[in-house]
Each structure stands twice: as structure tokens, then as C-alpha cells.
Design an enzyme around this catalytic site. Structure first.
Site, PDB file in Angstrom:
ATOM      1  CG  ASN A 157      38.683  30.060  45.929  1.00  0.00           C
ATOM      2  OD1 ASN A 157      38.586  29.973  44.710  1.00  0.00           O
ATOM      3  ND2 ASN A 157      38.536  31.189  46.583  1.00  0.00           N
ATOM      4  CD  GLU A 158      35.508  27.095  42.062  1.00  0.00           C
ATOM      5  OE1 GLU A 158      36.401  26.552  42.743  1.00  0.00           O
ATOM      6  OE2 GLU A 158      35.688  27.469  40.895  1.00  0.00           O
ATOM      7  N   GLY A 170      37.944  30.355  38.801  1.00  0.00           N
ATOM      8  CA  GLY A 170      38.021  30.397  37.351  1.00  0.00           C
ATOM      9  C   GLY A 170      39.393  30.797  36.823  1.00  0.00           C
ATOM     10  CG  LEU A 186      33.607  31.828  37.022  1.00  0.00           C
ATOM     11  CD1 LEU A 186      32.451  30.837  37.173  1.00  0.00           C
ATOM     12  CD2 LEU A 186      33.984  31.990  35.561  1.00  0.00           C
TER      13      LEU A 186
END
Lengths: 281, 281, 281
Positions: free
Chosen positions: A157-158, A133, A88
């Protein structure tokens, strides 16, 4: 244009069947009507980040292919060296209006709903790193082939950025690697180098870069050998529960995203992250 | 006191930061405020069995740490050689009143709800055998490191005693090893020697006993490197379904336990089992 | 008659305990009352296909054993070389009346409900290929031992025939191999050769053909060493969700089958498939 899919191995210089390519800004799409295989190539420098424009184009392209009876399978890959997609676009989540956040998040949802629920055979040819994303796009395909370069990594890996992956990212991940691997990987925000990703089942196969095209074509041919209707119903049976969950909670999920992303602490950490990325260049 | 957690490998004799230890009867708790890591050491001879007193102390200790902002992670281990915990104390389930069974079972539930739902990073340093309830404690942590001694075993072996593991033991187990391994292991009441437990995914890592402290510290440091908030929300997202199921059926689960444990056939087999244990000594 | 089960390895010519065999047309059933182990041997040439008659006999035999307190475990195997069972009998699904389809499908459901929900220990001794419904029978047992011949394959290959495996076939499959393997295998309609089936967890163990009897007996003895009651309750706890789903949607599932199988396109592809099978002979 390259000939993915049914091109026989012995003739790499095969003359191509007439090809319909529709021109795009960020994604190159080529459909080989003779084989029924389309290729979507991400070409949005520097890192194929998923901006609102990119996502919109992705959804439109996918819908066109979905509605084209000549198209049975899609290969998704990147035209940019070393990166599949960086995920994203953070600039869409930073310092924008509530309306913008809502529009952006709806586009992210739409992309996933279309791709994870696609009737076509979808194969990800992961020819570079694929965090967050970008990883979701690969996870949403039917099959993942990754270049065996250990410098390329993939993962949700957010958590590393102080962000929480949405429940439907998690559901997609759990469906592939199981609950235990997902729990650990999501909590640690792990980016798995290609060999580890393969060991965990996050990707199905590793190949040397020069074999990626050939291998992807062979896999696609294997999947297209099945009668479409039974395969599509089977796919839908496997994915429906998870797709329905987002459909049922879509607006709620958008509101969650907005209230989370609007927090000053989150905005601050995203700004810091962007600063860091700029300095890296 | 030992310095788990952030102690650099090269300096085992590192001078310790001021440490708050609260004295207990059955569990030694030490919090190293400089690293944010607490250690809970089971010290209830002969086998760290989970009596009502033990469970009550466990819950209180965990709650104190949970409410202490200086504490971010907990290491759970045993101070008794060769045994991590022998599981639920059978004397609490044998020849007691209905009220006692209810109080005991509520404490077992409470222990799991607090540990599986903890906001802290929880690492089990399994330095001995860990059957039944002892296994549940390990399963409820975020990560399990076990001493690689094949004489140490771990598993939910309730079926061996003619008892059925409660559904939330099962849910916790399935989340870690998957449905197939769980189904077989629970039906057979298997106690898996350390190497097998590792192969099945029941523990994440094996180490020689002398490396346990160092390795546990390194793992804890890796988990604490993540921002707490995103990690906690991710953990909650992964575990909420299973936690909510017990919360929704808590009284029913207590009643089930009471009516099961009160059966004469079950009481008889528990008495025989206790006789056998006494003779072993 | 062969002595499965508790026969000690060193004495293959062991004199047998009195045996109650009930005569059948398509399935040979022998109960060794001394060990509590029954053997069901499919003997319906040429390929043990699951016709309405076969299924009816299977259900009756299983019910008799289930109600016989002398019987604690069942071994399911084939008396026909190279084939365990070829799956649902296509002649029952081709050119018949709606009433016939309903009756047939109810029998298929009944077979699975009884076998997957059996209180007895069930071990599949897979001594030949086992596609589709044959695979379902093996999947519904507690344990699967397969002859290690790579010419023998097993899988839910419905998609290859343009058919979709019912949701409860899928649920049973997912419980064993997990979501990812199931999704791919079901979409491709894969028949996995024995070594691959073992790698995927579809079967628990491979043995040379001459060791099958001995190994099956040893596994059965291991499972029967557990107290029945706790093992049965544990099994039920693991399988209840999936069993209940079919029970709740049974009539709907029959209607789905009828409307799917009655389609001209499906009838046509089944007829073509039968023609192909005839020519093969």
C-alpha cells in the site's frame, strides 16, 4: 513451545523433540531438530514494525538457520494478535541522517535477498494484517497461508502514503499475482482483505485461525517430502532473474531511496502520517 | 454536457462546474476543472475508425490535457451507438504511398506512446464493440469498464484479416491477460463478447449501459483519491519496459509496417475486406 | 484409420479422403491431404517413453510434415491406453557414456525446438497420463485437450526424482500457467490430475474419452480457419524469445545436463527409481 510441522494431527499434546531456541529481542526462533523445521515468531510490540534492529535480527536469525544443516524449513508468523507485520518502521525514515537512511535501506534489501533467495522451504503463516514491508515478507516465502478473517488485510500500500514501492517489491509481487493485478493494486496502494487476497492469488490458502498451526505443518511436510537439492535448484531457477536485478543495482537503489526519502514533501507526509497514527492510539 | 467523475450518485442533475471544452472535428473533449476529470468522446461516424486525422487530433487533445495542471484524469468513450472504435482506418493502409504509410504508422505509435505512458488516470468506458486498434486504446488505459451487452465484442483480431498485430500491441495485451490467453487470442484473432472479455481479464468490469456513467465516475474517483506523484511513478515503473521497447525500435517498426503493408497479397486482402464492408452497408 | 479434424459430427463413418501414412516404428503418422491435418500417434509400448530412437523418429516425422505444403495442422496423441507419454527414457540417462548423454540431450532439445517452433497448428489430444517430457510435448502444442479422467495426470514432476527441469521446460511452462503456478508446481514436482490441470490452465479443455476425437477435430478446424501466414507470424512473435534462449545456450545446456546426470548421487537415485519401476510390474 508449539510443535509446527510434522506433528501428527491426532496428538496435539505430542511430547516435543529437543528444541534449540536462541533468545532474541524481537523475534522468537525455535528449531525442532527432529523435523528440521524452525519457527520464527515476530514479537516486537506494538505492531512488529521493521526497524533497523528488527531487520538485523531477522537477517542474523535466518543466516543461522540457513547454515544449520539440521534446519530444512522455516515458518514465519507473528506472536502479536491481529498483526503479522506493519511493514517498514517509519521512524527510521523520518528526520534521520543520510547515513542512517543508507544503513536502513541496505538492511531492508538484505532481508529480502536472504528470504527470497533462501534455500530452506519458507512458509508464511499470516495471522494478522500485513501491509507494505509485512506483505513483502509474506510474498518472499514459498507459500502463504492466511487466517480467513476479513478484517485482516495484506498488500503493498505504499502509494497510499505517497511512496513508491521499490522495483524489487514490484518484481516479487508480479511473480505472484501477474502484471495486471500488480499494476492496479500497486497504483491504488490496495490493502486486500483476506478473501480478496486469496482470490487474487496473493495468498495461497485461507484457514480459520484455530487451524493455522495444523495446516501450516501439513503444508511444510508436503514441501519437505521433496529432495532438498532438486527443490533448491528449481527455486533458484525461478527466482534468480529477480534476485540478480537487485544485486546488480543495489547501490543505485539505495541512492534512489535516500534522494526520494530526503525530499521535504515526503518527509512532511510521513510526519503527518505518524501524527495520525499517534492520535489513533 | 454530462458530469462524469465525482458527481454524487444521488444527484444526477447536479449543476456543473465551469467546463472548458475545446472544439474538435472527430473527438469531443470536455474538462471539468472542479473535479480534474476530462472526457474524450469519439465522434467520427460511422465507426470511429482511427484515420490519420483522428489520431492526430487524439494526440493533440491528449497532450493539451496532459499539460493542463487542472486535469488529473481522462475518461475515453464513444458518442456513436454500438461502437467504441473500429480500429485503424483501412483506407489509410490501402493504395497509398510509402510516405503516407510511414506518417500514418508514426501517428499510431504516437497515440499509444502518449496514452499508455500518460501521467493522468485513464479509464476506458467501452460502450460498444472495440476491435483491433480500438481494443488497443482500451488496453492502454488504467481501467476498462464495458457495457455488458454480449453483442459488443473486443479483441486484437488482426490475424483474421491476415495481418499481424505489432509487438507493442502484443506487449500491452500480454501485460493485461498474460502470455497464454494472449497467445491463443492473437493467433485466432479472437473478438471476445463482453462476458468472455471480462472472464479473460481483458476488461475489468461489466455494467448495464445505463450505469456506465455512474460507475466510470466512481472508479475515477477511487483512482484520483491517490496522491498523483506516487501513482504516476508506480504506473511508469510498471509500463516503462514495454514503452521503452517501442521507443528503441520505432523506425524499425515503421519500416516493418511499410514492407508488410506494401505486399501485393496484403493489399489484395485489404481491398477484398473493404469491398465486403461496403456490401454490408 | 480415424478421421480427425474436419469430420462433421453427424457422420462418424465418413468415407476418408486418400491418406498418406508413412510407416514408422514408434510413431504412426497419417496425413489427410483433403483436410491438411496429420495425426501423430505414439505407439511405443509399454509407456511411450522418449528414447533416443523415439525422439529421432519424432523429429524426422515432424520435419516431413513441416515441409509438406499439404499439411497445415498436426494432432498429437497416443495409441497406448492410459498413457500419453511417460517422458524421457531413464535408461538413456543411466550408466551411459558422456557422448551418449550429449547425443540424447541434443535430441530432446531438437524435439522441443521443432515442436514449439512449428509453423503448423499443433493440438495435443492428451488421452492418458503425461509426466515430465510427456508434459513438455503437450505444453509445446498450440492447444491441449485432455480426457477428463481424474486418474490421468500431467505435470513437470522432475523434482520428485531429484532432477531439475531445464530452463526451457520452465520457460514453456511459465508461458502457459504463469510464474506463480509454475514456481510451486515445479518445486513440488506436482503431477496434476486432469481436473486440477484444467483449473490451473495447464490444459485448455477436458472432454470425455469418447468425445476426444470429435472435439480435437473441431478445435483444429477453428485454428485452420485462420490464414496461415498471419497465424504463423503471430505464433513466432509469441514464442521467439523463449526459443532463442535455448538456441543461444544450447551447448551450455548440453554440458549442464551431462555434468548433472553424471553425478554419482543422481545416477544412484535414477537406478533406484528404475528398480522401483521394475518391481511395480
Amino acid at each position: 513451545p508449539m510443535a509446527w510441522g510434522t506433528a501428527p494431527r491426532q496428538s496435539p499434546a505430542l511430547p516435543l523433540a529437543p528444541c534449540r531456541a536462541f533468545s532474541n529481542n524481537k523475534i522468537m526462533v525455535e528449531l525442532d531438530e527432529s523435523s528440521g523445521i524452525a519457527m520464527m515468531k515476530f514479537k516486537s510490540p506494538p505492531v512488529n514494525s521493521l526497524s533497523l534492529d528488527f531487520l538485523t535480527e531477522f537477517c542474523i536469525s535466518l543466516e543461522k538457520l540457513e547454515n544449520n544443516r539440521a534446519c530444512r524449513g522455516v515458518i514465519i508468523t507473528s506472536a502479536i494478535p491481529k498483526i503479522f507485520s506493519s511493514g517498514l518502521d517509519i521512524t527510521e525514515m523520518c528526520g534521520k541522517s543520510t547515513e542512517h537512511y543508507a544503513e536502513f535501506w541496505r538492511a531492508v534489501q538484505e532481508m529480502w535477498l536472504r528470504l527470497y533467495g533462501s534455500n530452506m522451504v519458507t512458509v508464511a503463516a499470516v495471522n494478522g494484517s500485513s501491509p507494505a514491508g509485512g506483505c513483502l515478507i509474506a510474498l518472499s516465502c514459498d507459500y502463504r497461508i492466511m487466517v480467513e478473517n476479513p478484517k485482516f488485510s495484506i498488500g503493498l500500500n505504499e502509494a497510499q502514503l505517497g511512496i513508491v514501492a521499490p522495483f524489487w517489491f514490484k518484481d516479487t509481487f508480479v511473480n505472484i499475482v501477474g502484471h495486471r493485478v500488480a499494476e492496479r493494486s500497486l497504483q491504488l496502494g490496495s490493502l486486500h482483505p483476506a478473501p480478496e487476497a486469496h482470490r487474487l492469488g496473493l495468498v495461497d490458502e485461507l484457514v480459520p485461525e484455530e487451524k493455522l498451526q495444523e495446516k501450516t505443518g501439513a503444508v511444510m511436510a508436503q514441501w519437505l517430502a521433496l529432495p532438498d537439492h532438486a527443490r533448491q535448484l528449481t527455486k533458484s531457477m525461478m527466482r534468480k532473474v529477480v534476485l540478480d536485478r537487485l544485486v546488480a543495482h543495489r547501490e543505485e537503489d539505495i541512492q534512489n531511496f535516500i534522494s526520494f526519502i530526503s525530499k521535504e514533501s515526503i518527509q512532511k507526509s510521513l510526519r503527518m502520517y505518524m501524527e495520525m497514527l499517534k492520535k489513533k492510539k
